[in-house]
Design an enzyme around this catalytic site. Structure first.
Site, PDB file in Angstrom:
ATOM      1  N   ASN A 136     -20.983 -12.544   0.938  1.00 32.80           N
ATOM      2  CA  ASN A 136     -21.137 -11.080   0.894  1.00 32.80           C
ATOM      3  C   ASN A 136     -22.607 -10.664   0.723  1.00 32.80           C
ATOM      4  O   ASN A 136     -22.889  -9.513   0.461  1.00 32.80           O
ATOM      5  CB  ASN A 136     -20.284 -10.499  -0.243  1.00 32.80           C
ATOM      6  CG  ASN A 136     -20.737 -10.994  -1.617  1.00 32.80           C
ATOM      7  OD1 ASN A 136     -21.699 -11.758  -1.728  1.00 32.80           O
ATOM      8  ND2 ASN A 136     -20.057 -10.561  -2.662  1.00 32.80           N
ATOM      9  N   GLU A 143     -24.546  -8.871  -7.015  1.00 37.77           N
ATOM     10  CA  GLU A 143     -23.505  -8.603  -6.023  1.00 37.77           C
ATOM     11  C   GLU A 143     -23.776  -7.271  -5.325  1.00 37.77           C
ATOM     12  O   GLU A 143     -24.392  -6.371  -5.899  1.00 37.77           O
ATOM     13  CB  GLU A 143     -22.145  -8.501  -6.744  1.00 37.77           C
ATOM     14  CG  GLU A 143     -21.751  -9.742  -7.533  1.00 37.77           C
ATOM     15  CD  GLU A 143     -21.134 -10.833  -6.662  1.00 37.77           C
ATOM     16  OE1 GLU A 143     -21.172 -10.722  -5.422  1.00 37.77           O
ATOM     17  OE2 GLU A 143     -20.626 -11.810  -7.237  1.00 37.77           O
TER      18      GLU A 143
END
Ligand code: F6R
Length: 241
Positions: A136, A143
């Site tokens: 991702n 993140e």
């Protein structure tokens, strides 16, 4: 960003290990930043071989790892402390006191993060930071999200990371749901960065990082802001660029 596309994982690992050897030979007391995960294992294996062959000396090297689960005991075979001992540190002539990994056993994790950045700064900063990338686009445990954090910090893991990593724990409940990670500033402050990307399942993340704009949907895209980044990809990971 400089790109090197290699035939396969083995070649990628070789190019990365050679780059680290050059860095250490130029500056024997280099401060190296290391990542965990499957990507750098081949590179670490080569560094072990080169160390045994006298091509690289770790005796004056200091290291800082990117991240660690929180809370976790060092003795847990899923801790990044354990990973680094097994895959590199216990196999080379590094001094244990020169190894730095965010402490997953810290009673005050916020204080641990502040102290970690202070120590990096006090020692003059990281000379060469090795990175991997998540599917991702994450780097360290930074993140994708609405915002990114600059300094080393405590973070919650996303569901996609829990799904990807919980298979390595006895069950999902025994997996820590938080981590300590260097932030984007801590990473971008390294003098040189090398990021390793292999496999077809990283092709989209590589394309986004290299060919798109800078955005919090791809923490790795922030590497475009750094003036000395080498991206080493295998052919599969480079297939969309
Ligand atoms: C681990 C780290 C992570 C990994 C990434 C890729 O220290 O920084 O960002 O680099 O999750 O992991 P692998 O290499 O297992 O695909």
């Amino acid at each position: 960003m400089k790109k090197t596309i290699c035939k396969n994982y083995e070649k990628m690992s070789e190019v990365a290990a050679d780059l680290i050897v050059r860095q250490v030979n130029l500056k024997p007391n280099s401060i190296l930043g290391f990542a965990t995960g499957s990507t750098p294992v081949g590179t670490y294996k080569l560094l072990e071989e080169y160390n045994k062959a006298g091509k690289i000396d770790f005796s004056e090297i200091t290291t800082f790892n990117l991240d660690e689960y929180y809370p976790i005991f060092r003795s847990n075979d899923q801790s990044y402390y354990y990973f680094m001992q097994k895959n590199l540190f216990s196999n080379v002539n590094i001094k244990p006191e020169n190894i730095n990994i965010p402490n997953g056993e810290a009673s005050d994790p916020d204080a641990e993060c502040v102290a970690y950045d202070e120590k990096i700064k006090a020692l003059g900063g990281i000379d060469l930071q090795v990175l991997g990338i998540g599917r991702n686009g994450h780097i360290g445990f930074n993140e994708p999200g609405d915002e990114l954090i600059a300094q080393t910090h405590v973070t919650g893991l996303t569901q996609s990371t829990i799904d990807a990593n919980s298979v390595f724990f006895p069950n999902v409940d025994s997996m820590p749901k938080r981590a300590l990670t260097m932030g984007l500033y801590s990473i971008l402050n390294a003098k040189k960065i090398v990021i390793l990307i292999n496999g077809a399942n990283k092709a989209q993340a590589a394309k986004r990082m290299l060919c798109g704009g800078i955005g919090t949907d791809s923490p790795a895209s922030f590497l475009q802001l750094h003036s000395d980044v080498t991206v080493i990809l295998d052919e599969e990971a480079a297939s969309l660029i």
